[in-house]
Write a protein that holds these residues in place. Structure first.
Motif, PDB file in Angstrom:
ATOM      1  N   PHE A  17       0.810  -1.224   0.000  1.00  0.00           N
ATOM      2  CA  PHE A  17       0.000   0.000   0.000  1.00  0.00           C
ATOM      3  C   PHE A  17       0.846   1.278   0.000  1.00  0.00           C
ATOM      4  O   PHE A  17       0.918   2.011   0.982  1.00  0.00           O
ATOM      5  CB  PHE A  17      -0.944   0.010   1.203  1.00  0.00           C
ATOM      6  N   PRO A  18       1.483   1.615  -1.136  1.00  0.00           N
ATOM      7  CA  PRO A  18       2.253   2.855  -1.217  1.00  0.00           C
ATOM      8  C   PRO A  18       1.352   4.089  -1.281  1.00  0.00           C
ATOM      9  O   PRO A  18       0.233   4.041  -1.794  1.00  0.00           O
ATOM     10  CB  PRO A  18       3.040   2.692  -2.524  1.00  0.00           C
ATOM     11  N   SER A  19       1.858   5.191  -0.743  1.00  0.00           N
ATOM     12  CA  SER A  19       1.204   6.495  -0.839  1.00  0.00           C
ATOM     13  C   SER A  19       2.319   7.526  -0.948  1.00  0.00           C
ATOM     14  O   SER A  19       3.265   7.498  -0.147  1.00  0.00           O
ATOM     15  CB  SER A  19       0.329   6.755   0.384  1.00  0.00           C
ATOM     16  N   ILE A  20       2.251   8.439  -1.930  1.00  0.00           N
ATOM     17  CA  ILE A  20       3.371   9.348  -2.199  1.00  0.00           C
ATOM     18  C   ILE A  20       2.924  10.801  -2.081  1.00  0.00           C
ATOM     19  O   ILE A  20       1.879  11.194  -2.610  1.00  0.00           O
ATOM     20  CB  ILE A  20       3.959   9.096  -3.603  1.00  0.00           C
TER      21      ILE A  20
ATOM     22  N   GLY B   2      -5.343 -10.281  -9.659  1.00  0.00           N
ATOM     23  CA  GLY B   2      -3.952  -9.850  -9.705  1.00  0.00           C
ATOM     24  C   GLY B   2      -3.673  -8.687 -10.628  1.00  0.00           C
ATOM     25  O   GLY B   2      -2.512  -8.300 -10.777  1.00  0.00           O
ATOM     26  N   ASP B   3      -4.691  -8.091 -11.235  1.00  0.00           N
ATOM     27  CA  ASP B   3      -4.501  -6.992 -12.169  1.00  0.00           C
ATOM     28  C   ASP B   3      -5.032  -5.681 -11.585  1.00  0.00           C
ATOM     29  O   ASP B   3      -5.877  -5.681 -10.691  1.00  0.00           O
ATOM     30  CB  ASP B   3      -5.228  -7.265 -13.491  1.00  0.00           C
ATOM     31  N   VAL B   4      -4.541  -4.564 -12.135  1.00  0.00           N
ATOM     32  CA  VAL B   4      -5.096  -3.252 -11.805  1.00  0.00           C
ATOM     33  C   VAL B   4      -6.254  -3.006 -12.770  1.00  0.00           C
ATOM     34  O   VAL B   4      -6.060  -2.963 -13.994  1.00  0.00           O
ATOM     35  CB  VAL B   4      -4.034  -2.147 -11.931  1.00  0.00           C
TER      36      VAL B   4
ATOM     37  N   LEU C 276       5.230 -11.190 -10.381  1.00  0.00           N
ATOM     38  CA  LEU C 276       4.726 -12.524 -10.028  1.00  0.00           C
ATOM     39  C   LEU C 276       3.218 -12.646 -10.178  1.00  0.00           C
ATOM     40  O   LEU C 276       2.553 -13.347  -9.432  1.00  0.00           O
ATOM     41  CB  LEU C 276       5.140 -12.874  -8.598  1.00  0.00           C
ATOM     42  N   GLY C 277       2.668 -11.943 -11.150  1.00  0.00           N
ATOM     43  CA  GLY C 277       1.249 -12.104 -11.438  1.00  0.00           C
ATOM     44  C   GLY C 277       0.320 -11.404 -10.472  1.00  0.00           C
ATOM     45  O   GLY C 277      -0.872 -11.688 -10.446  1.00  0.00           O
ATOM     46  N   ARG C 278       0.836 -10.463  -9.668  1.00  0.00           N
ATOM     47  CA  ARG C 278      -0.051  -9.732  -8.769  1.00  0.00           C
ATOM     48  C   ARG C 278       0.391  -8.278  -8.675  1.00  0.00           C
ATOM     49  O   ARG C 278       1.545  -7.991  -8.382  1.00  0.00           O
ATOM     50  CB  ARG C 278      -0.052 -10.340  -7.368  1.00  0.00           C
ATOM     51  N   ALA C 279      -0.532  -7.364  -8.949  1.00  0.00           N
ATOM     52  CA  ALA C 279      -0.287  -5.934  -8.812  1.00  0.00           C
ATOM     53  C   ALA C 279      -1.477  -5.339  -8.081  1.00  0.00           C
ATOM     54  O   ALA C 279      -2.625  -5.585  -8.446  1.00  0.00           O
ATOM     55  CB  ALA C 279      -0.110  -5.274 -10.173  1.00  0.00           C
ATOM     56  N   GLY C 280      -1.214  -4.546  -7.031  1.00  0.00           N
ATOM     57  CA  GLY C 280      -2.321  -4.006  -6.258  1.00  0.00           C
ATOM     58  C   GLY C 280      -1.999  -2.666  -5.634  1.00  0.00           C
ATOM     59  O   GLY C 280      -0.845  -2.238  -5.571  1.00  0.00           O
ATOM     60  N   ALA C 281      -3.059  -1.986  -5.163  1.00  0.00           N
ATOM     61  CA  ALA C 281      -2.963  -0.718  -4.422  1.00  0.00           C
ATOM     62  C   ALA C 281      -2.095   0.296  -5.159  1.00  0.00           C
ATOM     63  O   ALA C 281      -1.257   0.965  -4.564  1.00  0.00           O
ATOM     64  CB  ALA C 281      -2.418  -0.970  -3.019  1.00  0.00           C
ATOM     65  N   ALA C 282      -2.308   0.431  -6.456  1.00  0.00           N
ATOM     66  CA  ALA C 282      -1.452   1.300  -7.277  1.00  0.00           C
ATOM     67  C   ALA C 282      -1.785   2.771  -7.062  1.00  0.00           C
ATOM     68  O   ALA C 282      -2.949   3.149  -6.898  1.00  0.00           O
ATOM     69  CB  ALA C 282      -1.608   0.937  -8.747  1.00  0.00           C
ATOM     70  N   VAL C 283      -0.723   3.610  -7.074  1.00  0.00           N
ATOM     71  CA  VAL C 283      -0.874   5.056  -7.104  1.00  0.00           C
ATOM     72  C   VAL C 283      -0.132   5.578  -8.323  1.00  0.00           C
ATOM     73  O   VAL C 283       0.856   4.990  -8.761  1.00  0.00           O
ATOM     74  CB  VAL C 283      -0.339   5.732  -5.828  1.00  0.00           C
TER      75      VAL C 283
ATOM     76  N   HIS D 162       4.286   7.577 -13.713  1.00  0.00           N
ATOM     77  CA  HIS D 162       4.885   6.546 -12.868  1.00  0.00           C
ATOM     78  C   HIS D 162       3.770   5.847 -12.096  1.00  0.00           C
ATOM     79  O   HIS D 162       2.786   6.484 -11.691  1.00  0.00           O
ATOM     80  CB  HIS D 162       5.872   7.145 -11.879  1.00  0.00           C
ATOM     81  N   MET D 163       3.944   4.566 -11.886  1.00  0.00           N
ATOM     82  CA  MET D 163       3.001   3.784 -11.067  1.00  0.00           C
ATOM     83  C   MET D 163       3.799   3.079  -9.968  1.00  0.00           C
ATOM     84  O   MET D 163       4.742   2.345 -10.258  1.00  0.00           O
ATOM     85  CB  MET D 163       2.258   2.756 -11.922  1.00  0.00           C
ATOM     86  N   PHE D 164       3.416   3.316  -8.723  1.00  0.00           N
ATOM     87  CA  PHE D 164       3.980   2.592  -7.591  1.00  0.00           C
ATOM     88  C   PHE D 164       2.889   1.672  -7.052  1.00  0.00           C
ATOM     89  O   PHE D 164       1.726   2.092  -6.887  1.00  0.00           O
ATOM     90  CB  PHE D 164       4.465   3.560  -6.516  1.00  0.00           C
ATOM     91  N   TYR D 165       3.241   0.449  -6.760  1.00  0.00           N
ATOM     92  CA  TYR D 165       2.231  -0.538  -6.402  1.00  0.00           C
ATOM     93  C   TYR D 165       2.853  -1.656  -5.583  1.00  0.00           C
ATOM     94  O   TYR D 165       4.077  -1.784  -5.487  1.00  0.00           O
ATOM     95  CB  TYR D 165       1.566  -1.102  -7.656  1.00  0.00           C
ATOM     96  N   GLU D 166       1.986  -2.431  -4.944  1.00  0.00           N
ATOM     97  CA  GLU D 166       2.460  -3.622  -4.264  1.00  0.00           C
ATOM     98  C   GLU D 166       2.403  -4.775  -5.262  1.00  0.00           C
ATOM     99  O   GLU D 166       1.400  -4.981  -5.938  1.00  0.00           O
ATOM    100  CB  GLU D 166       1.630  -3.927  -3.019  1.00  0.00           C
TER     101      GLU D 166
END
Length: 920
Positions: free
Chosen positions: A372-375, A609-611, A639-646, A656-660
């Motif tokens: 869970f990134p937040s910038i 696993g997708d945004v 690894l097939g999982r992207a989540g909580a993108a900012v 830019h995309m930061f994500y878990e």
């Protein structure tokens, strides 16, 4: 006063009561609805105990208006087999109608958890024979360390699990249908009046009609039961409306398919259909319709009005005073799918082993999941400068990235950087917020919660402070404030799960935005994940005027169950649900609100696993599931999982995309960038290799190389890192997929040579003079060996005269003749030759004409067309020596001719014909 009755006394009591034959307690004659039984358990007279001869003690306890059926003896793995069935069973005179539907409703709850529990409520309906009996049952189970509280409904096809708070009073209703010719019965199942399951096949069980409550062999129970009700001739009603398609795309089709599910409504009956808007007001442009029932499940299709505005709507199906309103369906206008930037994985800002985690409260913890990134970009917000974190050169860091471990006990953490491309530096005091927060007065704002996580930070302009929203534990989202992003003051609980849904048990992964909704008077909205206790996680929202006091909206903003299987929006780049299959799966979380192309979207991750992209509209009155924005690839860097993108842009407008990313409970904060694109136009003055670009592409990036040649030149190849791409270049365009690392891109240009043809020779014609009787071979030897050829692009080339056609020349008769010289063995390339034959002077010895190219071997004319164009002339000749000047001193005519040719050559200009190159 409570009364406890042992098994033996109960059996004796039952015998005495049964002989009395009283059934007044089970039939409520004044009840019009529950016309077979309407029992409130102020007592359980006439009910029976059915037991398997337990070695483990069970008993029934009477309370004021309910009973408790419980296993009171100790049960362990060792004696579990001795825990036999124990049920409270309906009176023997209970008879269900043989031809009608039957409804049985039981109000119950689990009193307290027991080991090996399986609290059962079941209904058996008899058949025409003993073997024709059918049973419908539900098992209630409490929450365990491995599973949430739930019920399990049993049918012929298997077990059907529904998560539910079973510690509360719930009503469980079975509607058992008439048996068919094969003794089979179907049933519907309801919880608290809401249909959960339809048309289940009831398994076989020998025996007659009964209701039983308790537990079966090898299990235990502690079940409270308050009421049991039975009715026949079930009231006709529409029980559900299911939509075949939840989207109507106006430029594709206006058809909406649905099924009306009913109970006890005869085939041929008439239903009325109307359409409602989001406020459940009838849509005036839709003319109410009437359709005919075809039985319990009536399928039908209607056409949505073509002028219907985009948004969400419902169907209302009515029958004789009863009605049912469907879930939302969504009308999509002709704007079509949005086009978002394409992203490719770039790097890990900090690799997992380099994260700083020095917990004072939990010194022995080593987290393995970072999420869970937040910038915050401090260039866009005020910051108290004296507390700025600085780099090694004393410059304040620009970017603050907040994140957290998800493993218990969690904690809020920070990393900083001058650039979105890094390097990133972990804050030395991580975690700076933990799972207990002291109030400074000996107490705690919260203490020893299982974990705190998922921080989202934004600047509250009215308060002049940064607000952080985080969850701890999963059921609540809290907030704290800070002037400098380092020193934080606890605020309060912002929202809890029960604010959104009475059954909700998670309210987490919240993000807050400054965004006004028409008519609410709010300034901020909170988007968060709510688990409604059915194990389906949806995006809900709340609104606030100040960011502290929140009003929850109790309908979901994005529901994964409303996502379509797929709509074909491939023309806009949304061409399928992605490599992970499906749409969003059963969950949505980590919502990011983005205004893109004047439209409002949630960018949220699904359990696939997708945004994912969900369009919600500026006033949150839409819900259009467009599919994946970022398709994480199994086996790839995430690894097939992207989540909580900012998402945010740098100073060069690159996204830019930061994500878990990574596997659940084993992931890290990852960084992706807008995929590289190179479009280069070069002007070249000649042939050569031009460097188009030297840059870095990011892993998995697609690189488009476009080049353009100057008029008159052509592109012959593109090279990338020394590898030549020629056949792949189409219309001066090259696409490279899945590239990574440094790229050195070059293009090779040449002068365009398409359709370059021979035009003429530089000298228009040649002339020779010979005496009569001279052989053709000797005459050919007098010609020059080469001529200069001119081409359509203005170029010149020296070519050989390889033969000639002298068929029109009579070498034995004086006169002037025309012959044709052949150039380069090509009959299409020729030059005119003037041949003058003079009368032989017998009184004077004359030397044959000399070679016009002194100092070289004579050309014997044996090549090219000579053999085919001569009249049998010899291919061998004899050449007399010439004088030093190359001219016979006795032949003044030849001298004059030679000088004339030289003079003319020096005066002739160059005529260059260049073909205009085709425009690219």
């Amino acid at each position: 006063m409570k009364r406890k009755i042992t098994n033996i006394i109960l059996v004796l009591s039952f015998c005495l009561v049964s002989f009395a034959g009283s059934i007044q307690s089970i039939v409520a004659e004044d009840s019009e609805e529950w016309n077979v039984m309407d029992k409130v358990f102020t007592d359980y007279d006439n009910w029976r105990i059915s037991s398997g001869g337990n070695d483990v003690k069970n008993e029934i306890t009477q309370n004021s208006d309910y009973i408790n059926i419980a296993t009171t003896g100790e049960v362990t793995e060792a004696n579990l087999s001795k825990s036999r069935y124990y049920f409270l069973v309906s009176p023997t005179n209970l008879k269900f109608p043989t031809e009608d539907d039957i409804a049985v409703e039981v109000e119950a709850r689990i009193a307290e958890p027991t080991d090996f529990e399986a609290n059962e409520i079941s209904i058996r309906a008899s058949g025409t024979t003993d073997a024709g009996g059918r049973i419908a049952k539900v098992i209630l189970k409490n929450e365990t360390a491995d599973d949430a509280a739930h019920i399990v409904v049993y049918s012929k096809s298997g077990q059907h699990k529904i998560e539910l708070d079973v510690s509360k009073w719930n009503t469980y209703k079975f509607v058992i249908k008439e048996r068919d010719a094969d003794e089979n019965r179907k049933f519907d199942f309801y919880v608290n009046g809401e249909k959960k399951l339809s048309d289940l096949e009831a398994p076989q069980m020998k025996g007659g009609d009964l209701i039983r409550m308790g537990h079966d062999n090898g299990s235990t129970s502690s079940l409270d039961v308050r009421t049991t009700k039975v009715k026949a001739n079930v009231d006709p009603e529409i029980t559900d409306v299911t939509l075949g398609n939840t989207y109507v795309v106006m430029n594709q089709s206006t058809a909406l398919n649905f099924t009306a599910h009913s109970l006890a409504i005869k085939s041929g009956s008439k239903y009325q259909i109307s359409m409602l808007d989001k406020n459940e007001t009838e849509v005036s442009s839709f003319t109410p319709q009437e359709i005919t029932s075809t039985g319990d499940n009536t399928e039908h299709t209607i056409l949505v009005p073509e002028d219907l505005a985009s948004g969400k709507y419902k169907l209302k199906i009515s029958y004789e005073g009863t009605s049912f309103i469907s879930d939302y369906f969504f009308v999509v206008n002709e704007e079509g799918a949005p086009t978002f930037p394409k992203f490719a994985y770039a790097d890990e800002p900090v690799v997992p082993e380099d994260h700083t985690y020095k917990s004072d409260l939990n010194p022995n913890v080593t987290p393995s999941e970072w999420n869970f990134p937040s910038i915050i970009d401090t260039h866009e917000t005020p910051l108290v400068k004296e507390n700025n974190l600085v780099d090694s050169e004393g410059n304040p860091y620009r970017y603050y990235l907040f994140y957290a471990p998800h493993n218990d006990p969690g904690g809020i953490m920070l990393m900083t950087s001058q650039s979105l491309d890094g390097p990133w530096v972990d804050y030395e005091d991580n975690p700076f917020i933990e799972n207990s927060w002291a109030d400074g007065e000996g107490g705690y704002y919260y203490k020893d919660v299982p974990h705190v996580s998922s921080s989202d930070v934004m600047y509250n302009e009215d308060e002049g402070l940064f607000f952080m929203y985080f969850h701890g534990n999963n059921t609540v989202t809290r907030y704290a404030t800070s002037p400098d992003l380092i020193n934080w003051t606890y605020g309060d609980i912002a929202v809890s799960a029960k604010d959104f849904n009475a059954k909700g048990n998670e309210a987490s992964y919240a993000r807050v935005y400054e965004h006004e909704i028409d008519g609410l008077g709010n300034k901020y909205v909170m988007l968060l994940m709510i688990n409604d206790n059915a194990n389906v996680r949806k995006i809900y929202w709340a609104h606030s005027k100040d960011g502290k006091d929140w009003t929850a909206v109790t309908t979901p903003l994005a529901d994964p169950l409303l996502a379509p299987e797929w709509i074909d929006y491939s023309s806009a780049g949304f061409n399928g649900p992605g490599t992970n299959g499906g749409m969003s799966g059963a969950n949505l979380s980590g919502p990011f609100l983005m205004n893109w192309q004047d439209r409002w979207f949630l960018l949220t991750h699904g359990s696939n696993g997708d945004v994912m992209v969900v369009e919600v509209g500026e006033n949150f009155d839409q819900q259009i599931h467009w599919g994946p924005l970022y398709d994480s690839v199994p086996g790839g860097s995430d690894l097939g999982r992207a989540g909580a993108a900012v998402f945010l842009q740098d100073d060069d407008d690159c996204w830019h995309m930061f994500y878990e990313g990574g596997l659940r409970l084993r992931n890290n904060i990852l960084h992706a960038k807008e995929a590289g694109e190179y479009k280069v136009t070069k002007t070249v003055d000649g042939e050569g290799t031009i460097t188009l670009s030297s840059a870095t592409a990011y892993i998995g990036a697609r690189v488009d190389v476009d080049v353009k040649a100057k008029e008159g030149y052509e592109l012959t190849s593109i090279t990338v890192n020394g590898v030549e791409y020629l056949s792949d270049v189409t219309n001066e365009h090259l696409v490279l997929n899945d590239v990574q690392g440094d790229l050195d891109i070059k293009a090779v240009f040449e002068i365009e040579k398409e359709d370059v043809v021979f035009v003429e020779t530089k000298l228009k014609e040649l002339s020779i003079t010979v005496e009569e009787g001279t052989t053709p071979e000797k005459a050919f030897a007098l010609l020059p060996k080469t001529v200069i050829a001119l081409y359509s692009d203005g170029s010149e080339k020296e070519l050989a005269i390889t033969g000639w056609d002298y068929s029109t020349v009579d070498f034995n008769k004086p006169g002037e003749y025309k012959a044709v010289g052949v150039i380069d063995n090509d009959n299409t390339k020729t030059i005119k030759i003037n041949v003058k034959v003079t009368k032989k002077d017998d009184g004077n010895q004359q030397t044959p004409d000399p070679d016009p190219n002194p100092g070289t071997e004579p050309n014997d004319g044996s090549n090219g067309n000579n053999g085919s164009n001569t009249n049998g002339g010899s291919t061998s000749t004899t050449q007399k020596p010439s004088t030093a000047s190359g001219v016979n001193s006795g032949d003044t005519t030849n001298v004059q001719l030679y000088l004339m040719i030289l003079t003319m050559s020096s005066l002739v200009g160059f005529s260059i014909i260049r073909k205009k190159a085709k425009s690219k």
